[in-house]
Scaffold this motif. Structure first.
Motif, mmCIF file in Angstrom:
data_model
loop_
_atom_site.group_PDB
_atom_site.id
_atom_site.type_symbol
_atom_site.label_atom_id
_atom_site.label_comp_id
_atom_site.label_asym_id
_atom_site.label_seq_id
_atom_site.Cartn_x
_atom_site.Cartn_y
_atom_site.Cartn_z
ATOM 1 N N LEU A 108 0.911 -1.290 -0.153
ATOM 2 C CA LEU A 108 -0.001 -0.029 -0.134
ATOM 3 C C LEU A 108 0.940 1.245 0.081
ATOM 4 O O LEU A 108 0.701 2.198 -0.817
ATOM 5 C CB LEU A 108 -0.733 -0.069 1.321
ATOM 6 C CG LEU A 108 -1.855 -1.183 1.293
ATOM 7 C CD1 LEU A 108 -2.482 -0.738 2.650
ATOM 8 C CD2 LEU A 108 -2.835 -1.274 0.257
ATOM 9 N N HIS A 109 1.797 1.348 0.808
ATOM 10 C CA HIS A 109 2.541 2.641 1.144
ATOM 11 C C HIS A 109 3.601 2.673 0.184
ATOM 12 O O HIS A 109 4.130 3.769 -0.108
ATOM 13 C CB HIS A 109 3.052 2.500 2.614
ATOM 14 C CG HIS A 109 2.005 2.865 3.544
ATOM 15 N ND1 HIS A 109 1.143 3.862 3.746
ATOM 16 C CD2 HIS A 109 1.711 1.844 4.125
ATOM 17 C CE1 HIS A 109 0.267 3.593 4.721
ATOM 18 N NE2 HIS A 109 0.494 2.627 4.819
ATOM 19 N N ARG A 112 1.944 4.309 -2.521
ATOM 20 C CA ARG A 112 1.754 5.997 -2.180
ATOM 21 C C ARG A 112 3.264 6.704 -2.506
ATOM 22 O O ARG A 112 3.209 7.729 -3.097
ATOM 23 C CB ARG A 112 1.582 6.151 -0.836
ATOM 24 C CG ARG A 112 0.056 5.745 -0.629
ATOM 25 C CD ARG A 112 -0.201 5.969 0.818
ATOM 26 N NE ARG A 112 -0.018 7.297 1.208
ATOM 27 C CZ ARG A 112 0.813 7.661 2.285
ATOM 28 N NH1 ARG A 112 1.522 6.719 2.730
ATOM 29 N NH2 ARG A 112 1.002 8.835 2.701
ATOM 30 N N ARG A 113 4.310 5.999 -2.095
ATOM 31 C CA ARG A 113 5.683 6.635 -2.294
ATOM 32 C C ARG A 113 6.099 6.699 -3.875
ATOM 33 O O ARG A 113 6.827 7.798 -3.922
ATOM 34 C CB ARG A 113 6.752 5.876 -1.495
ATOM 35 C CG ARG A 113 8.121 6.483 -1.079
ATOM 36 C CD ARG A 113 8.836 5.476 -0.020
ATOM 37 N NE ARG A 113 8.163 5.532 1.205
ATOM 38 C CZ ARG A 113 7.837 4.512 1.889
ATOM 39 N NH1 ARG A 113 7.878 3.427 1.255
ATOM 40 N NH2 ARG A 113 7.376 4.734 2.998
ATOM 41 N N ASN A 114 5.656 5.671 -4.450
ATOM 42 C CA ASN A 114 6.158 5.879 -5.867
ATOM 43 C C ASN A 114 7.818 5.816 -6.008
ATOM 44 O O ASN A 114 8.360 6.566 -6.846
ATOM 45 C CB ASN A 114 5.533 7.057 -6.630
ATOM 46 C CG ASN A 114 5.637 6.961 -8.302
ATOM 47 O OD1 ASN A 114 5.301 5.802 -8.565
ATOM 48 N ND2 ASN A 114 5.766 7.907 -8.858
ATOM 49 N N LEU A 165 -5.402 3.192 -5.972
ATOM 50 C CA LEU A 165 -4.508 3.965 -5.077
ATOM 51 C C LEU A 165 -3.689 4.726 -5.992
ATOM 52 O O LEU A 165 -2.553 5.392 -5.399
ATOM 53 C CB LEU A 165 -3.556 2.831 -4.374
ATOM 54 C CG LEU A 165 -4.157 2.350 -2.980
ATOM 55 C CD1 LEU A 165 -3.191 1.187 -2.609
ATOM 56 C CD2 LEU A 165 -4.524 3.247 -2.045
ATOM 57 N N ASN A 166 -4.020 4.875 -7.137
ATOM 58 C CA ASN A 166 -3.215 5.715 -8.257
ATOM 59 C C ASN A 166 -1.877 5.272 -8.338
ATOM 60 O O ASN A 166 -0.763 6.109 -8.475
ATOM 61 C CB ASN A 166 -3.268 7.256 -7.820
ATOM 62 C CG ASN A 166 -4.716 7.910 -8.028
ATOM 63 O OD1 ASN A 166 -5.158 7.495 -9.156
ATOM 64 N ND2 ASN A 166 -5.009 8.979 -7.353
#
Length: 288
Positions: A108-109, A112-114, A165-166
Protein backbone atom coordinates in the motif's frame (compact mmCIF):
# COMPACT_ATOMS: atom_id res chain seq x y z
CA UNK A 1 17.03 -25.24 -16.29
CA UNK A 2 16.95 -23.56 -19.67
CA UNK A 3 19.86 -21.43 -20.83
CA UNK A 4 19.72 -17.87 -19.64
CA UNK A 5 23.02 -16.79 -21.17
CA UNK A 6 24.75 -14.17 -19.07
CA UNK A 7 21.89 -14.36 -16.55
CA UNK A 8 22.67 -18.02 -15.83
CA UNK A 9 23.21 -18.35 -12.07
CA UNK A 10 26.87 -18.28 -10.97
CA UNK A 11 26.52 -18.99 -7.27
CA UNK A 12 27.72 -22.32 -5.84
CA UNK A 13 24.86 -24.87 -5.63
CA UNK A 14 22.66 -22.76 -7.92
CA UNK A 15 21.66 -25.90 -9.82
CA UNK A 16 20.21 -27.49 -6.69
CA UNK A 17 16.80 -26.03 -7.51
CA UNK A 18 14.08 -26.38 -4.89
CA UNK A 19 11.20 -25.63 -7.27
CA UNK A 20 9.05 -28.62 -8.28
CA UNK A 21 9.22 -29.88 -11.88
CA UNK A 22 6.66 -27.88 -13.85
CA UNK A 23 6.57 -25.00 -11.36
CA UNK A 24 5.38 -21.71 -12.82
CA UNK A 25 8.48 -20.03 -11.41
CA UNK A 26 10.58 -21.54 -14.23
CA UNK A 27 8.84 -19.76 -17.14
CA UNK A 28 8.58 -16.64 -14.99
CA UNK A 29 12.33 -16.60 -14.42
CA UNK A 30 12.94 -17.15 -18.14
CA UNK A 31 10.55 -14.31 -19.02
CA UNK A 32 12.40 -12.05 -16.58
CA UNK A 33 15.77 -12.86 -18.19
CA UNK A 34 14.24 -12.30 -21.64
CA UNK A 35 13.03 -8.88 -20.52
CA UNK A 36 16.56 -8.02 -19.33
CA UNK A 37 17.99 -9.07 -22.69
CA UNK A 38 15.29 -7.14 -24.55
CA UNK A 39 16.35 -4.00 -22.67
CA UNK A 40 20.09 -4.70 -23.23
CA UNK A 41 20.71 -4.78 -19.50
CA UNK A 42 23.77 -6.38 -17.93
CA UNK A 43 23.64 -8.42 -14.71
CA UNK A 44 25.50 -5.64 -12.92
CA UNK A 45 22.80 -3.12 -13.93
CA UNK A 46 20.13 -4.97 -11.94
CA UNK A 47 19.31 -5.71 -8.30
CA UNK A 48 16.53 -8.10 -7.34
CA UNK A 49 15.20 -8.01 -3.77
CA UNK A 50 12.90 -10.81 -2.63
CA UNK A 51 10.97 -11.76 0.48
CA UNK A 52 10.27 -15.31 1.67
CA UNK A 53 8.64 -18.17 -0.22
CA UNK A 54 9.27 -20.26 -3.31
CA UNK A 55 8.96 -17.15 -5.49
CA UNK A 56 11.53 -15.36 -3.38
CA UNK A 57 14.17 -17.98 -4.17
CA UNK A 58 14.49 -16.53 -7.67
CA UNK A 59 17.50 -14.45 -6.58
CA UNK A 60 19.44 -17.73 -6.25
CA UNK A 61 18.65 -18.83 -9.79
CA UNK A 62 19.43 -15.76 -11.86
CA UNK A 63 22.71 -13.86 -12.22
CA UNK A 64 22.09 -10.29 -11.03
CA UNK A 65 22.73 -8.49 -7.78
CA UNK A 66 20.35 -10.16 -5.33
CA UNK A 67 19.13 -9.84 -1.77
CA UNK A 68 16.93 -12.53 -0.19
CA UNK A 69 15.29 -10.64 2.65
CA UNK A 70 12.49 -11.16 5.19
CA UNK A 71 8.88 -12.15 4.74
CA UNK A 72 6.97 -9.29 3.11
CA UNK A 73 9.90 -6.87 3.30
CA UNK A 74 11.15 -6.77 -0.29
CA UNK A 75 9.48 -3.44 -1.18
CA UNK A 76 11.00 -1.19 1.55
CA UNK A 77 14.46 -2.67 0.99
CA UNK A 78 14.15 -2.21 -2.78
CA UNK A 79 12.97 1.38 -2.22
CA UNK A 80 15.99 2.16 -0.05
CA UNK A 81 18.30 0.58 -2.59
CA UNK A 82 16.86 2.71 -5.40
CA UNK A 83 17.11 5.85 -3.28
CA UNK A 84 20.80 5.22 -2.62
CA UNK A 85 21.56 4.39 -6.26
CA UNK A 86 18.96 5.70 -8.76
CA UNK A 87 21.05 4.38 -11.66
CA UNK A 88 20.33 0.78 -10.69
CA UNK A 89 17.38 -1.18 -12.12
CA UNK A 90 15.67 -2.40 -8.94
CA UNK A 91 13.09 -5.17 -8.82
CA UNK A 92 11.16 -6.41 -5.79
CA UNK A 93 9.79 -9.95 -6.07
CA UNK A 94 7.57 -12.18 -3.99
CA UNK A 95 4.56 -14.44 -4.03
CA UNK A 96 0.93 -13.46 -3.50
CA UNK A 97 1.17 -14.36 0.20
CA UNK A 98 4.47 -12.57 0.67
CA UNK A 99 3.47 -9.35 -1.11
CA UNK A 100 -0.26 -9.12 -0.31
CA UNK A 101 -0.40 -10.59 3.22
CA UNK A 102 2.88 -10.29 5.16
CA UNK A 103 3.91 -7.40 2.90
CA UNK A 104 0.46 -5.89 2.42
CA UNK A 105 1.26 -2.75 4.38
CA UNK A 106 4.41 -2.15 2.34
CA UNK A 107 2.46 -2.78 -0.88
CA UNK A 108 0.00 0.00 0.00
CA UNK A 109 2.58 2.55 1.08
CA UNK A 110 5.04 1.62 -1.66
CA UNK A 111 2.37 2.65 -4.18
CA UNK A 112 1.91 5.96 -2.33
CA UNK A 113 5.66 6.59 -2.17
CA UNK A 114 6.17 5.86 -5.89
CA UNK A 115 9.77 4.70 -5.85
CA UNK A 116 11.08 3.98 -9.33
CA UNK A 117 11.08 0.20 -8.88
CA UNK A 118 9.32 -2.76 -10.50
CA UNK A 119 7.32 -4.99 -8.18
CA UNK A 120 6.67 -8.50 -9.50
CA UNK A 121 4.09 -10.62 -7.70
CA UNK A 122 4.15 -14.37 -8.45
CA UNK A 123 0.45 -15.12 -8.04
CA UNK A 124 -0.24 -18.86 -7.83
CA UNK A 125 -3.24 -18.30 -5.53
CA UNK A 126 -1.77 -20.50 -2.75
CA UNK A 127 1.06 -20.66 -0.20
CA UNK A 128 3.38 -23.13 -1.97
CA UNK A 129 6.36 -23.10 0.42
CA UNK A 130 4.18 -24.11 3.37
CA UNK A 131 2.41 -26.79 1.37
CA UNK A 132 -0.92 -25.45 0.27
CA UNK A 133 -2.45 -23.01 2.72
CA UNK A 134 -4.99 -20.54 1.35
CA UNK A 135 -3.38 -17.24 0.37
CA UNK A 136 -4.92 -13.75 -0.01
CA UNK A 137 -5.87 -14.62 -3.61
CA UNK A 138 -7.24 -18.16 -3.14
CA UNK A 139 -10.75 -18.44 -4.56
CA UNK A 140 -13.82 -18.78 -2.35
CA UNK A 141 -14.85 -22.41 -1.93
CA UNK A 142 -11.42 -23.85 -2.72
CA UNK A 143 -10.39 -26.66 -0.37
CA UNK A 144 -6.83 -26.36 0.97
CA UNK A 145 -4.66 -28.08 3.57
CA UNK A 146 -5.70 -25.55 6.22
CA UNK A 147 -9.21 -24.80 4.92
CA UNK A 148 -10.57 -28.36 4.46
CA UNK A 149 -14.16 -27.06 4.39
CA UNK A 150 -13.35 -24.45 1.78
CA UNK A 151 -12.04 -20.88 1.76
CA UNK A 152 -14.72 -18.32 2.70
CA UNK A 153 -12.63 -15.13 2.84
CA UNK A 154 -12.94 -12.65 -0.01
CA UNK A 155 -9.91 -12.88 -2.33
CA UNK A 156 -7.85 -9.72 -2.73
CA UNK A 157 -8.14 -7.93 -6.06
CA UNK A 158 -4.70 -6.29 -5.98
CA UNK A 159 -5.00 -4.92 -9.51
CA UNK A 160 -8.13 -2.95 -8.60
CA UNK A 161 -6.55 -1.87 -5.31
CA UNK A 162 -3.43 -0.54 -7.05
CA UNK A 163 -5.53 1.41 -9.57
CA UNK A 164 -7.68 2.97 -6.84
CA UNK A 165 -4.47 4.03 -5.05
CA UNK A 166 -3.27 5.79 -8.24
CA UNK A 167 -0.33 3.45 -8.75
CA UNK A 168 2.01 4.62 -11.46
CA UNK A 169 1.89 1.43 -13.56
CA UNK A 170 -0.37 -1.62 -13.15
CA UNK A 171 -0.21 -4.76 -15.29
CA UNK A 172 -0.91 -8.48 -15.24
CA UNK A 173 0.28 -11.39 -17.37
CA UNK A 174 0.29 -15.18 -17.35
CA UNK A 175 3.61 -17.08 -17.51
CA UNK A 176 2.12 -19.65 -19.90
CA UNK A 177 2.77 -16.98 -22.53
CA UNK A 178 6.44 -16.24 -21.88
CA UNK A 179 6.98 -13.79 -24.74
CA UNK A 180 4.00 -11.68 -23.72
CA UNK A 181 5.07 -11.84 -20.07
CA UNK A 182 8.60 -10.72 -20.97
CA UNK A 183 7.16 -7.79 -22.92
CA UNK A 184 4.99 -6.71 -19.96
CA UNK A 185 7.98 -6.93 -17.58
CA UNK A 186 10.12 -4.89 -19.99
CA UNK A 187 7.43 -2.20 -20.16
CA UNK A 188 7.29 -2.11 -16.37
CA UNK A 189 11.08 -1.75 -16.02
CA UNK A 190 11.09 1.03 -18.62
CA UNK A 191 8.31 2.87 -16.83
CA UNK A 192 9.46 5.61 -14.47
CA UNK A 193 7.74 5.00 -11.14
CA UNK A 194 6.31 2.21 -8.98
CA UNK A 195 5.33 -0.52 -11.44
CA UNK A 196 3.07 -3.32 -10.21
CA UNK A 197 3.19 -6.51 -12.29
CA UNK A 198 1.07 -9.44 -11.15
CA UNK A 199 1.99 -12.70 -12.90
CA UNK A 200 -0.26 -15.75 -12.81
CA UNK A 201 1.90 -18.85 -12.38
CA UNK A 202 0.60 -22.32 -11.43
CA UNK A 203 1.73 -24.19 -8.32
CA UNK A 204 1.67 -27.71 -9.73
CA UNK A 205 2.05 -29.44 -6.35
CA UNK A 206 -0.31 -27.64 -3.98
CA UNK A 207 -2.94 -25.96 -6.15
CA UNK A 208 -4.76 -28.47 -8.33
CA UNK A 209 -7.44 -25.94 -9.30
CA UNK A 210 -5.52 -23.05 -10.90
CA UNK A 211 -3.51 -25.11 -13.39
CA UNK A 212 -1.84 -24.10 -16.68
CA UNK A 213 -5.03 -25.19 -18.45
CA UNK A 214 -7.22 -23.25 -16.01
CA UNK A 215 -5.29 -20.00 -16.57
CA UNK A 216 -5.39 -20.52 -20.33
CA UNK A 217 -9.17 -20.92 -20.20
CA UNK A 218 -9.90 -18.13 -17.70
CA UNK A 219 -7.72 -15.26 -18.96
CA UNK A 220 -7.58 -13.13 -22.10
CA UNK A 221 -5.30 -10.39 -23.43
CA UNK A 222 -6.90 -6.95 -23.55
CA UNK A 223 -7.10 -5.31 -26.96
CA UNK A 224 -7.38 -1.57 -27.67
CA UNK A 225 -7.46 -0.73 -23.97
CA UNK A 226 -6.53 2.86 -22.98
CA UNK A 227 -4.31 2.57 -19.85
CA UNK A 228 -4.55 6.34 -19.23
CA UNK A 229 -8.29 6.04 -18.48
CA UNK A 230 -8.62 5.20 -14.78
CA UNK A 231 -12.33 4.35 -14.87
CA UNK A 232 -11.90 1.94 -17.78
CA UNK A 233 -8.85 0.46 -16.04
CA UNK A 234 -10.88 -0.18 -12.90
CA UNK A 235 -13.74 -1.70 -14.89
CA UNK A 236 -11.28 -4.10 -16.50
CA UNK A 237 -9.73 -4.93 -13.12
CA UNK A 238 -13.14 -5.93 -11.75
CA UNK A 239 -13.72 -8.52 -14.47
CA UNK A 240 -13.15 -11.94 -12.92
CA UNK A 241 -13.98 -14.59 -15.49
CA UNK A 242 -12.23 -14.44 -17.80
CA UNK A 243 -9.61 -12.19 -16.21
CA UNK A 244 -7.91 -9.57 -18.40
CA UNK A 245 -4.16 -9.54 -19.04
CA UNK A 246 -2.09 -6.56 -20.13
CA UNK A 247 -1.31 -3.04 -18.95
CA UNK A 248 -4.37 -1.80 -17.04
CA UNK A 249 -3.25 1.62 -15.88
CA UNK A 250 -0.46 4.18 -16.37
CA UNK A 251 -0.30 7.27 -14.19
CA UNK A 252 2.87 9.30 -14.84
CA UNK A 253 4.01 11.36 -11.85
CA UNK A 254 7.18 12.36 -10.02
CA UNK A 255 9.02 9.52 -8.37
CA UNK A 256 10.17 9.26 -4.76
CA UNK A 257 13.78 9.78 -5.84
CA UNK A 258 12.92 12.91 -7.83
CA UNK A 259 11.31 14.37 -4.72
CA UNK A 260 14.33 13.77 -2.49
CA UNK A 261 16.27 16.90 -1.53
CA UNK A 262 19.60 15.11 -1.95
CA UNK A 263 19.01 14.83 -5.70
CA UNK A 264 17.62 18.31 -6.35
CA UNK A 265 20.98 19.75 -7.38
CA UNK A 266 23.22 16.72 -7.70
CA UNK A 267 22.36 13.44 -9.49
CA UNK A 268 25.36 11.62 -8.03
CA UNK A 269 24.15 8.45 -6.25
CA UNK A 270 24.53 8.63 -2.49
CA UNK A 271 26.93 5.70 -2.32
CA UNK A 272 29.38 7.55 -4.59
CA UNK A 273 29.49 10.68 -2.45
CA UNK A 274 32.22 11.25 0.09
CA UNK A 275 31.29 11.71 3.71
CA UNK A 276 31.70 15.35 4.74
CA UNK A 277 32.43 14.93 8.43
CA UNK A 278 33.12 18.63 8.93
CA UNK A 279 29.64 19.60 7.70
CA UNK A 280 28.00 16.94 9.88
CA UNK A 281 29.96 18.10 12.93
CA UNK A 282 29.07 21.72 12.19
CA UNK A 283 25.36 20.81 11.83
CA UNK A 284 25.39 18.95 15.17
CA UNK A 285 27.22 21.77 16.94
CA UNK A 286 24.78 24.34 15.56
CA UNK A 287 21.60 22.46 16.33
CA UNK A 288 22.16 20.32 19.43
Amino acid sequence: MSTLGEFEPKRPDSYDVSWCPGCGNFPLRDALASAFKKLNLKPTDIAIVSGIGQAAKIVHYINTHGFHSLHGRAIPIASALKASNPNLVVIAEGGDGDMYSEGGNHFLHGIRRNSDITVIIHNNQIYGLTKGQGSPTTMIGQHTTTQPFGVFEEPLNAIALAIVLNASFVARAYVGNKDYTADIIAQAINHKGFAVVELFQPCVSFNKVNTYQWYSEHTYIMQNHDPKNKILALQKALENDPMPLGVFYINNKKTFEENLMCYKQDNTPLFKRSTQIDKIKHFIDENF
